[in-house]
Scaffold this active site. Structure first.
Site, short mmCIF file in Angstrom:
data_model
loop_
_atom_site.label_atom_id
_atom_site.label_comp_id
_atom_site.label_asym_id
_atom_site.label_seq_id
_atom_site.Cartn_x
_atom_site.Cartn_y
_atom_site.Cartn_z
NE ARG A 19 -4.51 -2.02 0.44
CZ ARG A 19 -4.12 -3.04 -0.46
NH1 ARG A 19 -3.05 -4.04 -0.40
NH2 ARG A 19 -5.06 -3.87 0.07
CB SER A 40 -8.44 -1.30 3.99
OG SER A 40 -8.74 -2.74 3.98
CD GLU A 64 -5.85 0.90 1.88
OE1 GLU A 64 -6.46 2.00 1.75
OE2 GLU A 64 -5.38 -0.31 2.17
P1 FAD Z 1 -8.53 8.97 -5.12
O1 FAD Z 1 -9.13 8.59 -4.08
O2 FAD Z 1 -9.40 9.70 -5.92
O3 FAD Z 1 -7.62 9.36 -4.43
C1 FAD Z 1 -6.22 9.19 -4.19
C2 FAD Z 1 -5.28 9.29 -3.44
O4 FAD Z 1 -4.02 10.04 -5.12
C3 FAD Z 1 -5.75 10.98 -3.13
O5 FAD Z 1 -4.64 11.51 -2.95
C4 FAD Z 1 -5.26 11.77 -4.50
O6 FAD Z 1 -5.14 12.92 -4.90
C5 FAD Z 1 -3.94 11.10 -5.44
N1 FAD Z 1 -4.13 10.56 -6.80
C6 FAD Z 1 -5.23 10.16 -7.17
N2 FAD Z 1 -5.29 10.25 -8.72
C7 FAD Z 1 -3.81 10.32 -8.87
C8 FAD Z 1 -3.46 11.19 -9.89
N3 FAD Z 1 -3.54 10.54 -11.46
N4 FAD Z 1 -2.14 11.73 -9.94
C9 FAD Z 1 -1.86 11.76 -8.95
N5 FAD Z 1 -2.43 11.42 -7.71
C10 FAD Z 1 -3.56 11.30 -7.94
N6 FAD Z 1 -7.20 -0.68 -2.05
C11 FAD Z 1 -6.51 -1.33 -2.73
O7 FAD Z 1 -5.83 -1.80 -2.82
N7 FAD Z 1 -7.22 -2.90 -2.44
C12 FAD Z 1 -8.80 -3.02 -2.35
O8 FAD Z 1 -8.98 -4.34 -1.78
C13 FAD Z 1 -9.47 -1.85 -1.65
N8 FAD Z 1 -11.11 -2.70 -2.18
C14 FAD Z 1 -11.57 -0.88 -1.72
C15 FAD Z 1 -12.91 -1.74 -1.41
C16 FAD Z 1 -13.82 -0.24 -1.17
C17 FAD Z 1 -15.67 -0.40 -1.28
C18 FAD Z 1 -13.53 1.05 -1.11
C19 FAD Z 1 -14.46 2.27 -1.34
C20 FAD Z 1 -11.85 1.22 -1.64
C21 FAD Z 1 -11.19 0.11 -1.50
N9 FAD Z 1 -10.25 0.24 -1.92
C22 FAD Z 1 -8.70 -0.65 -2.58
C23 FAD Z 1 -9.25 1.86 -2.05
C24 FAD Z 1 -9.55 2.54 -3.47
O9 FAD Z 1 -10.20 1.75 -4.33
C25 FAD Z 1 -7.99 2.78 -4.07
O10 FAD Z 1 -6.81 3.06 -3.21
C26 FAD Z 1 -8.02 3.06 -4.96
O11 FAD Z 1 -6.62 3.15 -6.13
C27 FAD Z 1 -8.06 4.54 -5.55
O12 FAD Z 1 -8.41 5.48 -6.39
P2 FAD Z 1 -9.40 7.10 -6.85
O13 FAD Z 1 -9.42 6.66 -7.96
O14 FAD Z 1 -10.64 6.05 -5.97
O15 FAD Z 1 -8.37 7.26 -5.96
N1 EPU Z 2 -11.13 -10.01 10.32
C1 EPU Z 2 -11.63 -10.27 11.23
N2 EPU Z 2 -12.69 -9.42 11.56
C2 EPU Z 2 -12.87 -8.98 10.64
C3 EPU Z 2 -12.43 -8.44 9.47
C4 EPU Z 2 -11.78 -9.57 8.90
O1 EPU Z 2 -11.99 -11.40 12.13
O2 EPU Z 2 -14.30 -7.85 11.32
C5 EPU Z 2 -10.38 -11.80 10.11
C6 EPU Z 2 -10.25 -11.84 8.70
O3 EPU Z 2 -11.40 -13.51 9.48
C7 EPU Z 2 -9.20 -13.56 8.03
C8 EPU Z 2 -8.31 -11.40 8.32
O4 EPU Z 2 -9.21 -10.59 9.53
O5 EPU Z 2 -8.71 -13.91 8.32
C9 EPU Z 2 -7.86 -10.91 6.94
O6 EPU Z 2 -9.65 -11.20 6.30
P1 EPU Z 2 -10.08 -9.86 4.60
O7 EPU Z 2 -9.02 -11.66 4.39
O8 EPU Z 2 -10.70 -9.19 5.04
O9 EPU Z 2 -8.81 -9.59 3.94
P2 EPU Z 2 -8.12 -7.74 5.28
O10 EPU Z 2 -7.38 -7.79 5.46
O11 EPU Z 2 -9.58 -7.26 6.29
C10 EPU Z 2 -7.16 -7.16 2.73
C11 EPU Z 2 -7.76 -5.77 2.42
C12 EPU Z 2 -8.24 -5.15 2.11
C13 EPU Z 2 -8.40 -6.56 0.55
C14 EPU Z 2 -8.58 -8.01 1.32
C15 EPU Z 2 -8.00 -9.23 0.22
C16 EPU Z 2 -4.78 -4.04 3.35
C17 EPU Z 2 -5.61 -2.96 4.52
N3 EPU Z 2 -6.51 -4.49 3.33
O12 EPU Z 2 -8.19 -7.12 4.01
O13 EPU Z 2 -7.80 -4.11 0.78
O14 EPU Z 2 -9.45 -6.03 -0.36
O15 EPU Z 2 -7.57 -8.46 1.96
O16 EPU Z 2 -7.23 -9.65 -0.42
O17 EPU Z 2 -4.71 -5.07 2.92
C18 EPU Z 2 -8.47 -1.97 1.13
O18 EPU Z 2 -6.80 -1.28 0.61
O19 EPU Z 2 -8.98 -0.33 0.71
C19 EPU Z 2 -9.23 -3.01 0.48
C20 EPU Z 2 -10.73 -3.64 0.94
#
Ligand code: FAD
Ligand code: EPU
Length: 335
Positions: free
Chosen positions: A161, A235, A331
């Protein structure tokens, strides 16, 4: 066209109502350059999908939304394909384009909200994959000089991240395009436990990249709140990477602590598990709280203020430090 006193609520997935002093979208570099001539001395904020930000106050400056579009195949051979995408493309649209064309490598990253341009910002990751695995290079507009600079994988300094754009080069560049190398001969990555279980449910024995994408979409839809229904930014905290001694001390009281190997002999803990064990999961304070299904996700149920959600995150950090001796790091980008 620059709009004044612009409501950013539709432009952040937390659904927080804050106002930008000035706002515009741009869909070409020429347009970006033209907008920057009108910057005056205002602070700048570049937004993609707004899915990784928490606004705690109005933004007293110029917000520029990246709408640089276009997905192109720029090279290919029998085994690989090189794809260049405009930073303003929706990430999941790029994933679907690749899956439909049978280009493998980003199917595990299906349904992550946001733009292509933000994907390298925090090296997005999920279900056993990170974009650094398929990343070739990116182009970025250097705000101070107006030049376009190219960054290869090493120059991006990717980590969990993390990238150089969140640290040393923060606020200096706008990412304009990203180039990825995808495969035609796939290496299916179904090792993440939840994917295996989902494939079994789908009765798939020999999965294609489309099956992996479908499985990831199903898992994510069952666990994570849809921002169109409940405001959130995924997250809220990173999973903490700690010394094995900290893990051992937690294991004295909890024998089933989820933990994963991390570089340099460290271990990664699940922040969601820690927050859950500490009793925060599902806690609700009128309009906001900790999600019922995933304790790592803070949510805005209606019209919470960003500062309230930020305060909640501060309380959670203090409580986890107190109960487990682990310092959680946010994050989400706090603005
Ligand atoms: P924004 O929120 O618009 O921007 C984020 C940051 O990047 C800001 O500081 C912004 O200024 C900067 N930025 C954006 N675009 C640019 C650009 N083109 N050039 C320079 N700076 C820029 N993330 C994960 O890694 N894994 C996940 O599984 C995951 N699951 C998610 C699930 C949900 C339901 C949600 C809401 C979010 C999740 N995220 C996850 C976080 C998010 O989706 C990612 O971080 C995504 O890459 C953000 O993209 P954005 O365009 O919305 O960025
Ligand atoms: N867990 C709990 N309780 C909860 C949530 C999770 O006990 O309420 C336990 C789960 O049972 C599991 C462990 O925690 O044993 C990990 O949970 P999960 O697999 O759901 O993944 P996570 O660590 O919570 C991360 C990423 C997600 C990504 C998923 C799948 C980070 C900070 N988050 O979540 O990314 O989608 O793994 O790979 O690394 C994001 O970055 O926004 C994001 C959603």
């Amino acid at each position: 066209m620059i709009q004044e006193n612009f409501n950013l609520r539709p432009y952040n997935t937390f659904g927080i109502e804050v106002f930008a002093k000035r706002f515009s979208a741009f869909s070409s570099i020429a347009e970006l350059k033209e907008l920057l001539t009108q910057r005056n001395d205002d602070p700048l904020l570049f937004l993609g999908g707004g899915s990784n930000v928490l606004f705690t106050k109005d933004f007293d400056g110029l917000v520029l939304r990246n709408e640089l579009n276009g997905i192109e195949v720029i090279d290919e051979n029998d085994t690989h394909v090189i794809i260049k995408s405009g930073a303003g493309e929706v990430w999941h649209d790029l994933v679907l384009f690749c899956v439909e064309n049978n280009y493998g490598g980003i199917e595990n990253l299906s349904l992550i909200p946001g733009s292509v341009g933000a994907s390298p910002m925090q090296n997005i990751g999920a279900y056993g994959a990170e974009i650094k695995d398929v990343f070739v290079s990116l182009e970025a507009f250097h705000i101070e000089s107006g030049e376009i600079h190219s960054f290869d994988k090493e120059a991006c300094e990717f980590g969990y991240r993390e990238s150089v754009f969140k640290r040393r080069l923060k606020d200096q560049y706008v990412i304009t395009s990203v180039t990825y190398k995808l495969t035609k001969q796939h290496v299916i990555n179904s090792s993440y436990g939840a994917i295996e279980a989902e494939l079994e449910k789908m009765e798939v024995i020999d999965p294609t990249i489309k099956d992996i994408s479908d499985a990831v979409i199903a898992i994510r839809s069952s666990k994570l709140p849809n921002p169109a229904e409940i405001g959130n930014a995924g997250s809220f905290f990173k999973n903490p990477v700690v010394d094995p001694l900290i893990l051992e001390s937690i294991q004295r009281n909890y024998d089933k602590v989820p933990n994963y190997p991390a570089p340099n002999g460290k271990v990664k803990l699940a922040a969601g598990w820690l927050i859950d064990q500490a009793g925060w999961k599902g806690k609700t304070f009128e309009t906001y709280g900790v999600h019922k299904m995933q304790a790592l996700v803070l949510v805005n149920y209606s019209d919470a203020k960003g500062a309230q959600i930020f305060d909640l995150s501060t309380q959670i950090i203090a409580d986890i430090k107190d109960k487990f001796g682990v310092e959680l790091e946010r994050e989400v980008n706090i603005l």
